[in-house]
Design an enzyme around this catalytic site. Structure first.
Site, PDB file in Angstrom:
ATOM      1  N   LEU A  93       0.838  -1.196   0.000  1.00 57.76           N
ATOM      2  CA  LEU A  93       0.000   0.000   0.000  1.00 57.76           C
ATOM      3  C   LEU A  93       0.876   1.251   0.000  1.00 57.76           C
ATOM      4  O   LEU A  93       2.097   1.164  -0.109  1.00 57.76           O
ATOM      5  CB  LEU A  93      -0.919  -0.025   1.235  1.00 57.76           C
ATOM      6  N   TYR A 148       1.230   2.976   7.995  1.00 58.55           N
ATOM      7  CA  TYR A 148       0.918   2.859   6.580  1.00 58.55           C
ATOM      8  C   TYR A 148       1.695   1.680   5.994  1.00 58.55           C
ATOM      9  O   TYR A 148       2.772   1.335   6.458  1.00 58.55           O
ATOM     10  CB  TYR A 148       1.150   4.155   5.801  1.00 58.55           C
ATOM     11  N   CYS A 149       1.092   1.038   5.001  1.00 58.63           N
ATOM     12  CA  CYS A 149       1.638  -0.164   4.363  1.00 58.63           C
ATOM     13  C   CYS A 149       2.103  -1.198   5.394  1.00 58.63           C
ATOM     14  O   CYS A 149       3.272  -1.607   5.404  1.00 58.63           O
ATOM     15  CB  CYS A 149       2.796   0.198   3.433  1.00 58.63           C
ATOM     16  N   PRO A 150       1.186  -1.646   6.289  1.00 54.03           N
ATOM     17  CA  PRO A 150       1.594  -2.626   7.303  1.00 54.03           C
ATOM     18  C   PRO A 150       1.945  -3.976   6.684  1.00 54.03           C
ATOM     19  O   PRO A 150       1.361  -4.382   5.675  1.00 54.03           O
ATOM     20  CB  PRO A 150       0.350  -2.743   8.202  1.00 54.03           C
ATOM     21  N   LYS A 161       7.166   2.109  14.222  1.00 57.19           N
ATOM     22  CA  LYS A 161       7.727   1.660  12.950  1.00 57.19           C
ATOM     23  C   LYS A 161       8.576   2.740  12.295  1.00 57.19           C
ATOM     24  O   LYS A 161       8.185   3.897  12.226  1.00 57.19           O
ATOM     25  CB  LYS A 161       6.579   1.256  12.023  1.00 57.19           C
TER      26      LYS A 161
END
Length: 279
Positions: A93, A148-150, A161
């Site tokens: 993502l 975001y974008c896990p 993160k």
């Protein structure tokens, strides 16, 4: 042959440093370069190659992001915030790239039986741990759900993160890519993607699930380590770590048959990107 030997242990590492090319260097070029290197390394025309790259104010979207119910509204938010955007040709993502984010690619030849996907991820985790081994912190690889974008190989310190790892395979080559948020505010970057999803009506999507982003779960390495790291300092750590594993590194750029190959891949990713965004 040891199947469990780290992929970082190579006879030599070819280094392509594109970390200081400036705003004119576009993210689509990076994806074409990595596809070129996968093909070159996979064919045995190049040794294992490591590439470093920085892009300015660019949002890299995944294909799934283009399925947002109000995508145009989301893209307008990105434009108003001063970001360019592209759609990458691999999974995942949306992520934020800017002058405080160092991207690293490790390109390996695939073996006859194929490199297990986790070995590629583990090599990048091992490299990152080695780069920052002088700090008394534990780097964990686990999914940070509200980032975001896990993904299962999100890298974090104390639950915040600072990096995400992806992988691309093409023509007997494997490219393992990481973005390292080195400087700046991790939470401010997360707010950009949160605002994009809110404008794109994340909650109205029936077909796809998008993350509900909590900005405080993301941070930069400078914030987490309590020091003012720079991209240049991190580059030195990267080169030193690769040298520790290999003993020989040498600087290079695309050369020979790689140049027309790159032009072909760039045309391909550019056309695909246009098609996806207009579709």
């Amino acid at each position: 042959m040891q199947t469990n030997q780290s992929l970082l242990i190579q006879p030599q590492w070819r280094i392509i440093d594109q970390s200081s090319l400036g705003p004119i260097f576009e993210a689509l070029q990076s994806f074409a370069i990595d596809d070129t290197l996968c093909t070159s390394v996979g064919a045995g025309n190049s040794p294992a190659t490591a590439r470093a790259w920085v892009h300015h104010n660019t949002i890299v979207l995944g294909i799934q992001d283009t399925k947002l119910p109000a995508l145009e509204d989301g893209l307008k938010v990105l434009e108003e915030l001063g970001y360019r955007y592209i759609v990458r040709n691999s999974g995942g993502l949306a992520v934020v790239l800017d002058e405080g984010v160092l991207n690293l690619s490790l390109v390996f030849p695939d073996s006859e039986k194929g490199i297990d996907i986790n070995r590629g991820y583990d090599a990048m985790l091992q490299l990152t741990e080695d780069m920052f081994k002088d700090f008394p912190v534990k780097i964990e690889a686990k999914e940070i759900i509200n980032s975001y974008c896990p993904g299962s190989y999100d890298l974090s310190i104390n639950g915040q993160k600072f990096a995400g790892i992806s992988q691309r395979r093409i023509r007997n080559g494997v490219a393992v890519q990481i973005y390292l948020c080195v400087t700046g505010s991790g939470s401010e970057r997360a707010k950009v993607i949160r605002d994009f999803y809110n404008a794109g009506k994340r909650e109205e999507s029936k077909k796809f699930i998008f993350p509900e982003i909590e900005p405080d779960c993301m941070a930069s390495l400078s914030e987490l380590l309590g020091v003012s790291l720079t991209i240049q300092d991190t580059m030195l750590r990267f080169l030193q770590s690769l040298k520790n594993f290999s003993g020989r590194i040498y600087a290079s750029q695309l050369e020979g048959d790689e140049i027309p190959l790159y032009e072909s891949y760039f045309d391909r990713v550019h056309q695909r990107n246009e098609k996806v965004l207009k579709g």
